[in-house]
Design an enzyme around this catalytic site. Structure first.
Site, PDB file in Angstrom:
ATOM      1  N   ASN A  95      -9.131  -9.384   6.227  1.00 33.78           N
ATOM      2  CA  ASN A  95      -8.367  -9.837   7.391  1.00 33.78           C
ATOM      3  C   ASN A  95      -8.863  -9.036   8.596  1.00 33.78           C
ATOM      4  O   ASN A  95      -8.567  -7.850   8.708  1.00 33.78           O
ATOM      5  CB  ASN A  95      -6.873  -9.588   7.121  1.00 33.78           C
ATOM      6  CG  ASN A  95      -6.009  -9.773   8.349  1.00 33.78           C
ATOM      7  OD1 ASN A  95      -6.436 -10.352   9.352  1.00 33.78           O
ATOM      8  ND2 ASN A  95      -4.774  -9.277   8.289  1.00 33.78           N
ATOM      9  N   LYS A 154      -8.034  -9.318  11.621  1.00 35.54           N
ATOM     10  CA  LYS A 154      -7.026  -9.137  12.688  1.00 35.54           C
ATOM     11  C   LYS A 154      -7.661  -9.447  14.054  1.00 35.54           C
ATOM     12  O   LYS A 154      -8.510 -10.329  14.126  1.00 35.54           O
ATOM     13  CB  LYS A 154      -6.416  -7.725  12.611  1.00 35.54           C
ATOM     14  CG  LYS A 154      -5.925  -7.409  11.190  1.00 35.54           C
ATOM     15  CD  LYS A 154      -5.103  -6.169  11.099  1.00 35.54           C
ATOM     16  CE  LYS A 154      -4.688  -5.957   9.651  1.00 35.54           C
ATOM     17  NZ  LYS A 154      -3.802  -4.808   9.476  1.00 35.54           N
ATOM     18  N   HIS A 166       2.088 -12.438   7.875  1.00 33.09           N
ATOM     19  CA  HIS A 166       1.642 -11.037   7.903  1.00 33.09           C
ATOM     20  C   HIS A 166       2.709 -10.189   8.589  1.00 33.09           C
ATOM     21  O   HIS A 166       3.324 -10.625   9.573  1.00 33.09           O
ATOM     22  CB  HIS A 166       0.300 -10.923   8.631  1.00 33.09           C
ATOM     23  CG  HIS A 166      -0.309  -9.569   8.451  1.00 33.09           C
ATOM     24  ND1 HIS A 166       0.121  -8.473   9.161  1.00 33.09           N
ATOM     25  CD2 HIS A 166      -1.282  -9.125   7.611  1.00 33.09           C
ATOM     26  CE1 HIS A 166      -0.583  -7.407   8.752  1.00 33.09           C
ATOM     27  NE2 HIS A 166      -1.439  -7.784   7.825  1.00 33.09           N
ATOM     28  N   GLU A 174       2.557  -7.846  10.612  1.00 33.95           N
ATOM     29  CA  GLU A 174       2.363  -7.631  12.052  1.00 33.95           C
ATOM     30  C   GLU A 174       2.935  -8.798  12.843  1.00 33.95           C
ATOM     31  O   GLU A 174       3.478  -8.616  13.937  1.00 33.95           O
ATOM     32  CB  GLU A 174       0.868  -7.418  12.350  1.00 33.95           C
ATOM     33  CG  GLU A 174       0.426  -6.036  11.870  1.00 33.95           C
ATOM     34  CD  GLU A 174      -1.052  -5.909  11.558  1.00 33.95           C
ATOM     35  OE1 GLU A 174      -1.838  -6.812  11.895  1.00 33.95           O
ATOM     36  OE2 GLU A 174      -1.422  -4.879  10.948  1.00 33.95           O
ATOM     37  N   GLU A 186       2.106  -6.435   0.711  1.00 30.24           N
ATOM     38  CA  GLU A 186       1.577  -5.393   1.601  1.00 30.24           C
ATOM     39  C   GLU A 186       2.733  -4.540   2.113  1.00 30.24           C
ATOM     40  O   GLU A 186       3.425  -4.938   3.070  1.00 30.24           O
ATOM     41  CB  GLU A 186       0.872  -6.026   2.801  1.00 30.24           C
ATOM     42  CG  GLU A 186      -0.270  -6.948   2.432  1.00 30.24           C
ATOM     43  CD  GLU A 186      -1.194  -7.174   3.625  1.00 30.24           C
ATOM     44  OE1 GLU A 186      -2.340  -6.740   3.553  1.00 30.24           O
ATOM     45  OE2 GLU A 186      -0.737  -7.750   4.624  1.00 30.24           O
ATOM     46  N   GLY A 197      -2.888   0.182   7.415  1.00 32.13           N
ATOM     47  CA  GLY A 197      -3.598   0.929   8.449  1.00 32.13           C
ATOM     48  C   GLY A 197      -3.264   2.410   8.500  1.00 32.13           C
ATOM     49  O   GLY A 197      -3.612   3.087   9.457  1.00 32.13           O
ATOM     50  N   SER A 205      -4.286  -0.361   3.229  1.00 30.53           N
ATOM     51  CA  SER A 205      -5.188   0.788   3.057  1.00 30.53           C
ATOM     52  C   SER A 205      -6.049   0.715   1.805  1.00 30.53           C
ATOM     53  O   SER A 205      -6.338   1.742   1.192  1.00 30.53           O
ATOM     54  CB  SER A 205      -4.387   2.105   3.107  1.00 30.53           C
ATOM     55  OG  SER A 205      -3.817   2.281   4.389  1.00 30.53           O
ATOM     56  N   GLY A 252      -7.701  -4.986   5.421  1.00 29.02           N
ATOM     57  CA  GLY A 252      -7.810  -5.015   6.878  1.00 29.02           C
ATOM     58  C   GLY A 252      -9.010  -4.213   7.347  1.00 29.02           C
ATOM     59  O   GLY A 252     -10.149  -4.677   7.321  1.00 29.02           O
ATOM     60  N   GLY A 253      -8.779  -2.973   7.760  1.00 33.07           N
ATOM     61  CA  GLY A 253      -9.799  -2.137   8.372  1.00 33.07           C
ATOM     62  C   GLY A 253     -11.114  -2.088   7.598  1.00 33.07           C
ATOM     63  O   GLY A 253     -12.200  -2.165   8.191  1.00 33.07           O
TER      64      GLY A 253
HETATM   65  P1  PGA Z   1      -5.407  -2.287   6.167  1.00 30.23           P
HETATM   66  O1  PGA Z   1      -4.673  -3.664   6.523  1.00 30.23           O
HETATM   67  O2  PGA Z   1      -6.342  -2.563   5.008  1.00 30.23           O
HETATM   68  O3  PGA Z   1      -6.145  -1.914   7.415  1.00 30.23           O
HETATM   69  O4  PGA Z   1      -4.338  -1.313   5.796  1.00 30.23           O
HETATM   70  C1  PGA Z   1      -4.258  -4.532   5.511  1.00 30.23           C
HETATM   71  C2  PGA Z   1      -3.618  -5.765   6.111  1.00 30.23           C
HETATM   72  O5  PGA Z   1      -2.860  -5.647   7.085  1.00 30.23           O
HETATM   73  O6  PGA Z   1      -3.840  -6.891   5.626  1.00 30.23           O
END
Ligand code: PGA
Length: 251
Positions: free
Chosen positions: A9, A11, A92, A94, A163, A169, A208, A229-230
């Protein structure tokens, strides 16, 4: 058991120049035939990414509940599909937090994705306060029950992503036992919603996930893949995760 599904993802990250990472991930995918890979870039890159990859799936990060209309700035599932997406992420944390998306909204978005011919990844997860209060399982299973699209026939096109909000993150991850316990609780909820079809819905872990913790997290009971994500923003770290989960098959 189906192959692990590892979804990146991006983002609100990624410019045309970043497509080089997607191309590198796509080329590497051939060495991992036992893993299903996909990326969800920002909507601006879906069409361009579709033109340069072959082996990986492409998805959107959100969709509107309606197909079209006076919704300035929004993107419908039909538009994602038209741009080359095969799936949409919905719910999600967020978006739940920043845009106040309720379970009912998330369910409506999931349904519109299915109606447009996409598959859907429905995200759920507890906050740190909810976990500290001992409510994590209750919160998450009620999100699942109220956010997934309805009808046993849709189950094959649904993926869940657990999640924990406090793990996104932050570099913090739950224990493997906590992940397994939550995934078992989600499985039970899926089975009560979808009957036997709920047994095969994939449940991804997200929050993470990195090359050095992926094998352990994805080895937990009922974990069918990861939403990353990251660490999905570069081929090096994303493929590092894939390699940790299922080592490359060299020819
Ligand atoms: P992250 O994000 O791997 O950066 O923690 C995961 C996500 O929000 O899908």
């Amino acid at each position: 058991m189906s192959s692990p599904y590892i979804v990146g993802n991006w983002k609100m990250n990624g410019l045309r120049s970043t497509l080089a990472e997607a191309r590198a991930i796509d080329r590497a995918a051939a060495r991992y035939p036992k893993v299903e890979l996909a990326l969800a870039p920002p909507a601006t890159l879906i069409s361009r990414m579709h033109d340069v990859v072959n082996a990986i799936g492409i998805g959107g990060q959100d969709c509107h509940v309606e197909d079209s209309g006076a919704f300035t700035g929004d993107i419908s599932a039909a538009m994602l599909k038209d741009a080359g997406a095969q799936f949409a992420i919905v719910g999600h944390s967020e978006r739940r937090a920043a845009y106040g998306e309720s379970d009912a909204t998330v369910r409506a978005k999931a349904q519109s994705a299915l109606d447009a011919g996409l598959t859907v990844i429905v995200c759920v997860g507890e906050t740190e306060a909810q976990r500290d209060a001992g409510d994590a399982e209750k919160v998450v299973t009620s999100q699942v029950a109220a956010s997934i699209p309805q009808g046993e026939d849709v189950a094959p096109r649904v993926t869940l992503a657990y999640e924990p909000v406090w793990a996104i993150g932050t570099g913090r991850v739950p224990s493997v036992d906590d992940v397994a316990a939550m995934h078992r609780a989600i499985r039970a909820t899926l089975e009560s919603a979808y009957g036997a079809a709920g047994k095969t819905v994939r449940i991804l872990y997200g929050g993470s996930v990195k090359p050095d913790n992926a094998a352990e997290l994805l080895g937990a009971d009922e974990v069918g893949g990861a939403l990353v994500g990251g660490a999905s923003l570069t081929a090096e770290s994303f493929i590092g995760i894939v390699e940790a989960v299922s080592p490359a098959q060299e020819d």
